[in-house]
Design a protein around this motif. Sequence first.
Motif, PDB file in Angstrom:
ATOM      1  N   TYR A 139       0.809  -1.234   0.000  1.00  0.00           N
ATOM      2  CA  TYR A 139       0.000   0.000   0.000  1.00  0.00           C
ATOM      3  C   TYR A 139       0.837   1.277   0.000  1.00  0.00           C
ATOM      4  O   TYR A 139       0.317   2.349  -0.307  1.00  0.00           O
ATOM      5  CB  TYR A 139      -0.946   0.011   1.208  1.00  0.00           C
ATOM      6  N   ALA A 140       2.086   1.163   0.391  1.00  0.00           N
ATOM      7  CA  ALA A 140       2.955   2.348   0.415  1.00  0.00           C
ATOM      8  C   ALA A 140       4.404   1.878   0.420  1.00  0.00           C
ATOM      9  O   ALA A 140       4.710   0.828   1.002  1.00  0.00           O
ATOM     10  CB  ALA A 140       2.668   3.202   1.659  1.00  0.00           C
ATOM     11  N   SER A 142       7.887   1.060   1.532  1.00  0.00           N
ATOM     12  CA  SER A 142       8.433   0.816   2.871  1.00  0.00           C
ATOM     13  C   SER A 142       9.795   1.491   2.957  1.00  0.00           C
ATOM     14  O   SER A 142      10.603   1.409   2.025  1.00  0.00           O
ATOM     15  CB  SER A 142       8.551  -0.695   3.065  1.00  0.00           C
ATOM     16  N   VAL A 143      10.079   2.157   4.093  1.00  0.00           N
ATOM     17  CA  VAL A 143      11.267   3.014   4.148  1.00  0.00           C
ATOM     18  C   VAL A 143      11.654   3.287   5.594  1.00  0.00           C
ATOM     19  O   VAL A 143      10.807   3.255   6.482  1.00  0.00           O
ATOM     20  CB  VAL A 143      10.982   4.339   3.379  1.00  0.00           C
ATOM     21  N   PHE A 270      -2.689   4.068  -4.341  1.00  0.00           N
ATOM     22  CA  PHE A 270      -3.527   5.242  -4.057  1.00  0.00           C
ATOM     23  C   PHE A 270      -3.263   6.309  -5.123  1.00  0.00           C
ATOM     24  O   PHE A 270      -2.160   6.385  -5.680  1.00  0.00           O
ATOM     25  CB  PHE A 270      -3.200   5.809  -2.679  1.00  0.00           C
ATOM     26  N   HIS A 272      -2.514   9.388  -5.001  1.00  0.00           N
ATOM     27  CA  HIS A 272      -1.374  10.305  -4.833  1.00  0.00           C
ATOM     28  C   HIS A 272      -0.046   9.644  -5.164  1.00  0.00           C
ATOM     29  O   HIS A 272       0.988  10.306  -5.168  1.00  0.00           O
ATOM     30  CB  HIS A 272      -1.360  10.901  -3.411  1.00  0.00           C
ATOM     31  N   HIS A 318       5.608   9.516  -1.795  1.00  0.00           N
ATOM     32  CA  HIS A 318       5.239   8.971  -0.481  1.00  0.00           C
ATOM     33  C   HIS A 318       6.025   9.669   0.627  1.00  0.00           C
ATOM     34  O   HIS A 318       5.475  10.026   1.670  1.00  0.00           O
ATOM     35  CB  HIS A 318       5.506   7.467  -0.435  1.00  0.00           C
ATOM     36  N   HIS A 319       7.301   9.863   0.380  1.00  0.00           N
ATOM     37  CA  HIS A 319       8.156  10.485   1.398  1.00  0.00           C
ATOM     38  C   HIS A 319       7.629  11.871   1.759  1.00  0.00           C
ATOM     39  O   HIS A 319       7.544  12.248   2.936  1.00  0.00           O
ATOM     40  CB  HIS A 319       9.591  10.567   0.885  1.00  0.00           C
ATOM     41  N   ALA A 320       7.260  12.634   0.733  1.00  0.00           N
ATOM     42  CA  ALA A 320       6.805  14.006   0.975  1.00  0.00           C
ATOM     43  C   ALA A 320       5.400  14.055   1.567  1.00  0.00           C
ATOM     44  O   ALA A 320       5.008  15.077   2.141  1.00  0.00           O
ATOM     45  CB  ALA A 320       6.842  14.795  -0.332  1.00  0.00           C
ATOM     46  N   SER A 321       4.649  12.964   1.462  1.00  0.00           N
ATOM     47  CA  SER A 321       3.209  13.019   1.732  1.00  0.00           C
ATOM     48  C   SER A 321       2.844  13.364   3.167  1.00  0.00           C
ATOM     49  O   SER A 321       1.758  13.856   3.432  1.00  0.00           O
ATOM     50  CB  SER A 321       2.552  11.687   1.338  1.00  0.00           C
ATOM     51  N   ALA A 322       3.727  13.107   4.110  1.00  0.00           N
ATOM     52  CA  ALA A 322       3.380  13.370   5.509  1.00  0.00           C
ATOM     53  C   ALA A 322       3.876  14.724   5.991  1.00  0.00           C
ATOM     54  O   ALA A 322       3.764  15.043   7.167  1.00  0.00           O
ATOM     55  CB  ALA A 322       3.919  12.264   6.416  1.00  0.00           C
ATOM     56  N   CYS A 324       6.993  15.981   6.115  1.00  0.00           N
ATOM     57  CA  CYS A 324       8.252  16.037   6.865  1.00  0.00           C
ATOM     58  C   CYS A 324       9.255  16.999   6.248  1.00  0.00           C
ATOM     59  O   CYS A 324      10.246  17.342   6.886  1.00  0.00           O
ATOM     60  CB  CYS A 324       8.879  14.656   6.963  1.00  0.00           C
ATOM     61  N   GLY A 325       9.002  17.432   5.011  1.00  0.00           N
ATOM     62  CA  GLY A 325       9.930  18.328   4.338  1.00  0.00           C
ATOM     63  C   GLY A 325      11.053  17.568   3.658  1.00  0.00           C
ATOM     64  O   GLY A 325      11.531  16.546   4.164  1.00  0.00           O
ATOM     65  N   LEU A 326      11.447  18.040   2.485  1.00  0.00           N
ATOM     66  CA  LEU A 326      12.600  17.492   1.764  1.00  0.00           C
ATOM     67  C   LEU A 326      13.505  18.661   1.422  1.00  0.00           C
ATOM     68  O   LEU A 326      13.027  19.687   0.930  1.00  0.00           O
ATOM     69  CB  LEU A 326      12.169  16.796   0.468  1.00  0.00           C
TER      70      LEU A 326
END
Lengths: 408, 408
Positions: A139-140, A142-143, A270, A272, A318-322, A324-326
């Motif tokens: 579903y997303a 993994s990281v 999903f 996004h 996915h990394h940016a989706s929450a 947390c900032g990049l």
Amino acid sequence: MAQTPFTLFNIPFGVFSTEEAPHPRCATRVGERVLDLKKYAADGGAKDIEGFIPGTFAQPSLNAFAQLSSATRSAVRQRIREDVQGNHVKESCFVEASRTKMHLPMHIGDYSDFYCSLEHCQNCSAHLSMPQIPKNWFYAPSVYNSRVSSILPSPSTFKRPSGVYYKTGTEEAVYGPSQMVDFELEMGYFVSKPVPHGETMNVDDAKKHIFGFVLLNDWSSRDLQMFEMKPLGPFHGKGSATTISPWIVTMDALEEFSVPVKTIQNPPCFPHLAYGDKAKAALNIKLFAYLERAGKRFKISQSNLRYLYWTPYQQLAHHASAGCGLNTGDLMGTGTISGDAVDADGKKLELGCLYEATEGGTKSVRLQAEDGGQAELRYLLDGDEVVFEAWCGDMKLGFGECRGMLVG
Amino acid sequence: MAQTPFTLFNIPFGVFSTEEAPHPRCATRVGERVLDLKKYAADGGAKDIEGFIPGTFAQPSLNAFAQLSSATRSAVRQRIREDVQGNHVKESCFVEASRTKMHLPMHIGDYSDFYCSLEHCQNCSAHLSMPQIPKNWFYAPSVYNSRVSSILPSPSTFKRPSGVYYKTGTEEAVYGPSQMVDFELEMGYFVSKPVPHGETMNVDDAKKHIFGFVLLNDWSSRDLQMFEMKPLGPFHGKGSATTISPWIVTMDALEEFSVPVKTIQNPPCFPHLAYGDKAKAALNIKLFAYLERAGKRFKISQSNLRYLYWTPYQQLAHHASAGCGLNTGDLMGTGTISGDAVDADGKKLELGCLYEATEGGTKSVRLQAEDGGQAELRYLLDGDEVVFEAWCGDMKLGFGECRGMLVG
């Protein structure tokens, strides 16, 4: 320039120094020659390109250059190529590659490592007493976050780490040198355009947020990793050292090797994470892993970046989706990239680490050198060197080496 | 200066700016006044102290100052105190705290967060369908890498993150705003003296490697965390935001609050984690967590840093043990600090997060304001503010506030 990874199609970016001029500064590479971009820009190279700030190449990292607009960066790269091709660059701007020391190409704020190859996860789960891949994996991407302080530019040595682990086959915890040092065949990519904290990005914009790719060896101490994984995931087992190739091959250079993904995702991802341009959703980059031992070179494995179930573009979204900032210079590891090809005897040819190839360290792998010599490989021995290479489009361009040696 | 955390015993360090002078620079704080250390040093303050480089306080982080020897830092801090106490500091060096903006005090290269409170782990395991704490937890401090880009100085707002999680009580994965935003009551500490890559440190030297402590709120989205934990541990669930208090209270200031550990380790720890000076192996720092909602303040919990099963000194020695390297400015989170005290009705008073207090989100907690108002708390609502405080030695000194607001 036959067989050089650094053809005129490439024009990668890196950071170098020499003994005479030890301040790290930006460069590109053509064949066996390094072009000092600080000098090139100081001499007026690319000066008329809109948005280009010549001083960016005098910096000890590529962050300032990567922060420029992608249009500016593309134009600068194109101009460098034309100037080299047309012999418009002063001889004094070039240095023999053998006389340079390569540094980390970017100042890295955060380093995240993914776990996104279906074949790798299937092979690992089988040995991890997990009957199958956890459902969330589908579903997303993994990281986990890994350790920036341990990232090293190729060529590097990696000291066998000590840590706490269970003695093989027992529940006795001991502290001492890791007995199960492995490599992991990955690629890495660097963030160019940042995503501010609290904001998200569109997966279709992912290419705009990626400066380029490198090879990445996520050295792994399997005994430390297995000891510490529950419940917080890997730490020292994977955070003691990571070696990357020093030349960043840009998204511009790689775009023409875009291909559709290998595996259709099921369940569908999903919205996004759904990349719109299906024909260009993945990158066709051939990967090779070699062992060098006692002066001989043995091929361990080959693979391809396009095998990933979750592509780098999906990983980044996915990394940016929450929120947390990049930041510019953040490094992403794609995760170990395994494939499912087998030889006539059914032997798997595309395994990205020894944990898979040795079935959790229970069986040795027999390797054949080009000159017929043989080697047995279970986990890495002190003095073993692991070398990755990657090539695109029938050797139209490549990444050079990602080389690291384990020392005792 | 009654009840101020910033007594003359404290002399903490931070980084600030003002509207008129927006360049961040170093400072200390006394009561309600901020002392601009850039100006103080430029005026000749502490200039005769051996090893002190006045320009270090003009930097936008405390890293340069923290890199000086601990003897130099101690002497500078002592001199600042004497100069303030003796009225030897020009009035123009002071700014009212209310007119300052506080920044992150250090440039943070890596951020690791531990999981080291026995009571916290017992309470969490009970709700995580793990019958008991995994055995490895008792052999080495449990820890994961977290996200540097998401670290915010207090006061901060934290936008409710979106992510993938299972709908409550189902196996249906959805993407959307987290429904279970929690806080975690922790402290953080910053590395001063670095440990080079490939090297280790002696646990008895840990205090030399720690610049000082702050309060740390490790905001946690429990639904995202539970979804993503297997097998790589927390990522977005804990990496979306972390708020720290902006004033670093130094090891020098804290040394007099040294105490023995609360819990004797069983099994005994490995020799490389055994701190020699048993009488001073832990720190007695009282912690408080409050909820502010609709203009009212409710006490949620209290705790104490000394409750940790694995002390910060053991955490740091374990961290360095695998050779990953530690850099000046690296941030360590102690992990949530819970205790086992109960009130007359058997209600636990020292729980460091809502996940514990609400028994995995299944029960509400009823809070009482000082004026008698009541509030119900399960997970955090948009607009809720969480405020941590910490005090030492009957309010001899404190840490100020770590304040953050969840916004929708």
